[in-house]
Design an enzyme around this catalytic site. Sequence first.
Site, short mmCIF file in Angstrom:
data_model
loop_
_atom_site.label_atom_id
_atom_site.label_comp_id
_atom_site.label_asym_id
_atom_site.label_seq_id
_atom_site.Cartn_x
_atom_site.Cartn_y
_atom_site.Cartn_z
N HIS A 243 0.77 -1.21 -0.05
CA HIS A 243 0.15 0.07 -0.07
C HIS A 243 0.77 1.24 -0.04
O HIS A 243 0.94 1.91 -0.88
CB HIS A 243 -1.01 -0.10 1.29
CG HIS A 243 -1.78 -1.35 1.37
ND1 HIS A 243 -2.76 -1.63 0.70
CD2 HIS A 243 -1.64 -2.16 2.22
CE1 HIS A 243 -3.43 -2.55 1.05
NE2 HIS A 243 -2.69 -3.08 1.86
C1 BDR Z 1 -3.24 0.94 5.29
O1 BDR Z 1 -3.46 0.48 6.54
C2 BDR Z 1 -2.22 0.00 7.10
O2 BDR Z 1 -2.41 -1.30 7.77
C3 BDR Z 1 -1.06 0.09 6.26
O3 BDR Z 1 0.12 0.31 6.80
C4 BDR Z 1 -1.69 0.80 5.13
O4 BDR Z 1 -1.51 2.33 5.47
C5 BDR Z 1 -3.75 -0.14 4.30
O5 BDR Z 1 -5.03 -0.03 4.29
#
Ligand code: BDR
Length: 314
Positions: A243
């Site tokens: 992500h």
């Molecule tokens: C986001 O949520 C977190 O767990 C990850 O670091 C990312 O920023 C993804 O939904």
Amino acid sequence: MAKRKIIIDTDPGQDDSVAILTALGSPEELDVLAVVSVAGNVPLWRTTENALKITDLAGRPEIPVYAGCARPMRRDPVTAEHVHGTTGINGVDLPAPSRPAESQHGVDYLIDTLRANDAGEITLCVLGPITNIAMAMVKAPDISAKITEIVWMAGAYFEVGNITPTAEFNVYVDPEAADVVVKSGVKLTMVPLDVTHRALATHEWLDKFRALGNRCGAAVADMLNFSERFDLGKYGWVGAPLHDPCVIAYLLKPEIFVARHINVEIELNGTYSTGMTVADWWGVSKRPANVTYVRDVDADAFFGLLTERVGRLP
Ligand code: BDR
Ligand code: CA
């Protein structure tokens, strides 16, 4: 490309860590002024410690780390140890930080730094719940005019949710903060699950990180190897979505992404949909566009960029 001054606001997190490393491996394009931590994936003391450890890992202990907000604006904290492990960066066992966090609060650092710079100088890269930025806007509304752009890993529409059936984690944790920011009038780019679910860290790419032969490449491979466990069990894809590094890659190479300028509103009190990003992709609401909403990425170009930049680090 002109060099951009950035502040990284983050809740590390394995994927946050890879984003920080990618930014630090890109000194020609990005001047990382500071890292500000926030409560999110794990509690604030851990995200702060992780930010210190990751900047150390990159050989950049001079990058200041400021601790920001320990909880969302109005709600109880929600964490994600079930995804990231108890430390937030399970998969690596890094040395204790070489220095403490700065004594100033992260929100005050944001306010002072934005005020001390001209409009259009500082870009905010947000990789977690957007509490710190919203709090800064509430405390010092004049700073909004100073922010060049906020690029935030947040939201989902076509890919619906990952922490609830309708909400992405970073918005769900602090929807009131998200609402402040989407209504602020500041240029905002959202990097939602709709794009990050197309950036799959396959085993081939993990092998390429390890084959870099440096300690940062090995740490990336080890961290992503840990975090994929949860995502592969959940989605059954060929690799886990990566992500937060999409935010840094978007700054470095916007041409490998596809985006559309649309209206996005935040569901604050849904029966089942609190924290949903209501993204008007088809323009049916006639509400004014307030977000550049990223939808697709050339995954090979993305991972090629990340391996190149992490390869420049120790
Ligand atoms: C986001 O949520 C977190 O767990 C990850 O670091 C990312 O920023 C993804 O939904
Ligand atoms: Ca994050």
